[in-house]
Design a protein around this motif. Structure first.
Motif, PDB file in Angstrom:
ATOM      1  N   GLU A   1      53.919 -68.460  33.156  1.00  0.00           N
ATOM      2  CA  GLU A   1      53.352 -68.470  31.957  1.00  0.00           C
ATOM      3  C   GLU A   1      53.601 -66.794  31.195  1.00  0.00           C
ATOM      4  O   GLU A   1      53.601 -66.885  30.238  1.00  0.00           O
ATOM      5  N   TYR A   2      53.012 -65.842  32.487  1.00  0.00           N
ATOM      6  CA  TYR A   2      53.180 -64.428  31.803  1.00  0.00           C
ATOM      7  C   TYR A   2      54.522 -63.507  32.526  1.00  0.00           C
ATOM      8  O   TYR A   2      54.359 -62.125  32.370  1.00  0.00           O
ATOM      9  N   VAL A   3      55.914 -64.851  32.432  1.00  0.00           N
ATOM     10  CA  VAL A   3      56.813 -63.692  32.234  1.00  0.00           C
ATOM     11  C   VAL A   3      58.273 -64.126  30.761  1.00  0.00           C
ATOM     12  O   VAL A   3      58.341 -64.865  30.309  1.00  0.00           O
ATOM     13  N   TYR A   4      58.202 -62.629  30.432  1.00  0.00           N
ATOM     14  CA  TYR A   4      58.908 -63.435  29.085  1.00  0.00           C
ATOM     15  C   TYR A   4      60.679 -62.167  28.717  1.00  0.00           C
ATOM     16  O   TYR A   4      60.368 -61.461  29.150  1.00  0.00           O
ATOM     17  N   LEU A   5      60.875 -63.281  28.100  1.00  0.00           N
ATOM     18  CA  LEU A   5      63.044 -62.996  27.616  1.00  0.00           C
ATOM     19  C   LEU A   5      62.538 -62.648  26.061  1.00  0.00           C
ATOM     20  O   LEU A   5      63.332 -62.568  25.875  1.00  0.00           O
ATOM     21  N   ASP A   6      61.855 -63.029  25.484  1.00  0.00           N
ATOM     22  CA  ASP A   6      61.511 -62.473  24.076  1.00  0.00           C
ATOM     23  C   ASP A   6      62.100 -61.395  23.199  1.00  0.00           C
ATOM     24  O   ASP A   6      61.496 -60.388  24.384  1.00  0.00           O
TER      25      ASP A   6
ATOM     26  N   VAL B   1      67.044 -70.174  25.002  1.00  0.00           N
ATOM     27  CA  VAL B   1      68.501 -71.027  25.434  1.00  0.00           C
ATOM     28  C   VAL B   1      68.376 -70.321  26.933  1.00  0.00           C
ATOM     29  O   VAL B   1      68.692 -69.202  26.301  1.00  0.00           O
ATOM     30  N   VAL B   2      68.918 -70.426  27.841  1.00  0.00           N
ATOM     31  CA  VAL B   2      69.695 -69.195  29.166  1.00  0.00           C
ATOM     32  C   VAL B   2      70.090 -70.650  29.496  1.00  0.00           C
ATOM     33  O   VAL B   2      70.648 -71.543  30.378  1.00  0.00           O
ATOM     34  N   LYS B   3      71.719 -69.892  29.787  1.00  0.00           N
ATOM     35  CA  LYS B   3      72.808 -70.824  30.148  1.00  0.00           C
ATOM     36  C   LYS B   3      72.839 -70.278  31.654  1.00  0.00           C
ATOM     37  O   LYS B   3      72.131 -69.015  32.326  1.00  0.00           O
ATOM     38  N   SER B   4      72.848 -70.940  32.884  1.00  0.00           N
ATOM     39  CA  SER B   4      72.919 -71.190  34.323  1.00  0.00           C
ATOM     40  C   SER B   4      74.255 -69.928  34.688  1.00  0.00           C
ATOM     41  O   SER B   4      75.637 -69.346  34.018  1.00  0.00           O
ATOM     42  N   GLY B   5      73.887 -69.204  35.768  1.00  0.00           N
ATOM     43  CA  GLY B   5      74.288 -68.041  36.192  1.00  0.00           C
ATOM     44  C   GLY B   5      74.472 -66.811  35.150  1.00  0.00           C
ATOM     45  O   GLY B   5      75.052 -65.743  34.731  1.00  0.00           O
ATOM     46  N   GLU B   6      73.792 -66.947  34.105  1.00  0.00           N
ATOM     47  CA  GLU B   6      73.620 -65.840  33.413  1.00  0.00           C
ATOM     48  C   GLU B   6      72.579 -64.667  33.885  1.00  0.00           C
ATOM     49  O   GLU B   6      71.644 -64.615  33.816  1.00  0.00           O
ATOM     50  N   LYS B   7      72.549 -63.038  33.313  1.00  0.00           N
ATOM     51  CA  LYS B   7      72.502 -62.180  33.528  1.00  0.00           C
ATOM     52  C   LYS B   7      71.536 -62.182  32.234  1.00  0.00           C
ATOM     53  O   LYS B   7      72.289 -61.438  30.833  1.00  0.00           O
ATOM     54  N   ILE B   8      70.092 -61.702  32.111  1.00  0.00           N
ATOM     55  CA  ILE B   8      69.240 -61.565  30.831  1.00  0.00           C
ATOM     56  C   ILE B   8      68.189 -60.812  31.326  1.00  0.00           C
ATOM     57  O   ILE B   8      67.527 -60.825  32.463  1.00  0.00           O
ATOM     58  N   LYS B   9      68.078 -60.262  30.035  1.00  0.00           N
ATOM     59  CA  LYS B   9      66.885 -58.789  30.387  1.00  0.00           C
ATOM     60  C   LYS B   9      65.070 -60.393  30.144  1.00  0.00           C
ATOM     61  O   LYS B   9      65.451 -60.834  29.583  1.00  0.00           O
ATOM     62  N   ALA B  10      64.000 -59.643  31.144  1.00  0.00           N
ATOM     63  CA  ALA B  10      63.020 -60.246  30.971  1.00  0.00           C
ATOM     64  C   ALA B  10      62.044 -59.239  31.208  1.00  0.00           C
ATOM     65  O   ALA B  10      61.752 -58.170  31.576  1.00  0.00           O
ATOM     66  N   CYS B  11      60.930 -59.273  31.279  1.00  0.00           N
ATOM     67  CA  CYS B  11      59.280 -58.835  31.355  1.00  0.00           C
ATOM     68  C   CYS B  11      58.260 -59.233  31.758  1.00  0.00           C
ATOM     69  O   CYS B  11      57.825 -60.427  31.708  1.00  0.00           O
ATOM     70  N   PHE B  12      57.340 -58.327  33.035  1.00  0.00           N
ATOM     71  CA  PHE B  12      56.335 -59.122  32.823  1.00  0.00           C
ATOM     72  C   PHE B  12      54.774 -58.685  32.115  1.00  0.00           C
ATOM     73  O   PHE B  12      55.231 -57.402  31.792  1.00  0.00           O
ATOM     74  N   ASP B  13      54.116 -59.323  31.900  1.00  0.00           N
ATOM     75  CA  ASP B  13      52.823 -58.826  30.787  1.00  0.00           C
ATOM     76  C   ASP B  13      52.199 -58.417  32.480  1.00  0.00           C
ATOM     77  O   ASP B  13      51.529 -59.065  33.414  1.00  0.00           O
ATOM     78  N   ASN B  14      52.365 -56.622  32.537  1.00  0.00           N
ATOM     79  CA  ASN B  14      51.699 -56.199  33.628  1.00  0.00           C
ATOM     80  C   ASN B  14      50.019 -56.208  33.516  1.00  0.00           C
ATOM     81  O   ASN B  14      49.530 -55.749  34.178  1.00  0.00           O
TER      82      ASN B  14
END
Length: 424
Positions: free
Chosen positions: A330-335, A381-394
């Protein structure tokens, strides 16, 4: 006031196998206690010891201020609901509900009053003249609960009562059990391997593993602050993400290299110890290994630790030491908003699968070389095999000691034990 107390309760079978170790809890009147854990963890054995169906090897069981270790099950003022309903097939619902009172020779008018009251509570009045084979699974389970209600016991014991029901009916019955508990204001002790049931039903959860209590806490406390790696991995759907690495002096978690680099790291360390005396071939090998490992290290993730958490890690002596970092999905974000807010905790997520589950999606992928799950809005929306930026709420990250598996916190030192002669 405590309805049930277990003090240092142990269960050892004649073959020497110990099923329960030093179980301690005080259950207050009106609590809904859930014993949770995987199969074979000792939760059902503990429940059966409370019921008197299993003998206590050592320790004390106190119900309503009376030690009942040697008291027969029928005299403990408890009622038990089993997984398989255990209804009498040849009796009507009414007679199933009344049977335990009949054998105790309760007055007929009182039996009728209690049966009708239980039937009203559970919505069984239209089915009182039916036999169990004419009922649905949920209705049979309600009859089983009703047989416990008419007893008017001090404590209700429920052993995985919903496990035979389908998913939709389990959800309905969970709601009915919560409403029933609130209405009766009775003490419930409930066994389940389903952590969703534990989180939704319990006033406190007791998580067990290998016969030992791992943590006793409210659902929120257990979700937010798991005591150890087992609890962290057991409570929560999807499960918590775990990553292995080291704490740096400048306040970062640095992910370990993949395991296949361990022999190379050992070889590099061996060469480095005698670096001044290396032959030309050995020096060439040293430089080649160092270059390879340095390049691989650049691919390892580096996450900024929140100041308050780093202060605890530093105070407890974890700088330069191995830890397990954990984050709830729940605390891994893509936006973009969170990526900007937690810019020192951004990493590349290599996605493998995007599983859409209605209002949210589960994105499965890799954090470096380790698996990760992100629970995100279905709009992302995320496509399989796609490399995307993500982050943690530290601020939501947890750190666990590799050896003890316990969460590192300020209250106590949970790292390596002190060597003999060290100052306290």
């Amino acid at each position: 006031m405590s309805d049930v107390i277990l003090r240092n309760v142990n269960k050892i079978y004649p073959n020497g196998v110990q099923a329960v170790f030093d179980f301690n809890i005080e259950i207050e009147r009106g609590e809904f206690i859930v014993l949770a854990g995987p199969s074979g963890c000792g939760k059902s054995t503990t429940l059966r010891m409370i019921a008197g169906l299993e003998e206590i090897t050592s320790g004390d069981l106190i119900i309503n201020n009376k030690r009942v270790n040697d008291v027969a099950p029928r005299d403990r003022d408890i009622a038990m609901v089993f997984q398989n309903y255990a209804l009498y097939a040849h009796m009507t619902v009414y007679n199933n509900l009344a049977f335990s009172l009949l054998i105790r020779k309760v007055d007929e008018d009182e039996i009728h009053r209690r049966v009708m009251a239980a039937a009203e509570i559970l919505g069984l009045v239209p089915y009182l003249n039916r036999k169990p084979k004419q009922l649905s699974g949920g209705q049979r389970q309600r009859v089983a609960v009703g047989r416990a209600i008419v007893r008017n016991p001090i404590v209700f014991l429920l052993d995985e009562p919903l496990s035979n029901l389908d998913a939709k009916l389990r959800g309905t019955m969970r709601k009915e059990l919560m409403l029933l508990h609130n209405r009766l204001n009775a003490t419930f002790v409930y066994v389940t391997h389903d952590q969703i049931e534990a989180l939704t039903l319990a006033s406190r959860i007791v998580v067990m593993a290998d016969g030992r209590v791992q943590q006793i806490a409210t659902p929120k406390e257990m979700f937010d602050n798991p005591e150890n790696l087992f609890v962290a991995g057991f409570i929560g759907t999807p499960p918590m993400n775990f990553f292995h690495g080291e704490i740096s002096e400048d306040g970062y978690f640095i992910q370990n290299l993949p395991d296949e680099y361990n022999p190379k790291l050992e070889e590099l360390a061996s060469l480095e110890e005698n670096k001044e005396n290396l032959s030309s071939d050995e020096l060439e090998k040293y430089n080649s290994l160092k270059k390879e490992i340095d390049e691989a290290s650049l691919k390892c993730n580096k996450i900024k630790i929140a100041d308050d958490k780093f202060a605890v890690l530093k105070e407890q002596g974890y700088i330069g030491k191995q830890v397990v970092m954990a984050s709830r999905p729940e605390y891994v974000y893509l936006d973009d908003a969170h990526l900007a807010q937690f810019k020192d905790c951004v990493f590349d997520l290599d996605s493998d699968l995007d599983e859409m589950l209605g209002a949210y999606s589960l994105v499965y992928g890799k954090f470096g070389h380790e698996n990760i799950i992100a629970k995100v809005s279905v709009r992302e929306v995320v496509k399989s095999g796609e490399k995307i930026k993500a982050c943690f709420d530290n601020s939501k990250l947890h750190f666990f000691d590799v050896d003890t598996t316990r969460r590192i916190r300020a209250e106590e030192y949970v790292g390596l034990p002190k060597e003999e002669g060290d100052e306290e």
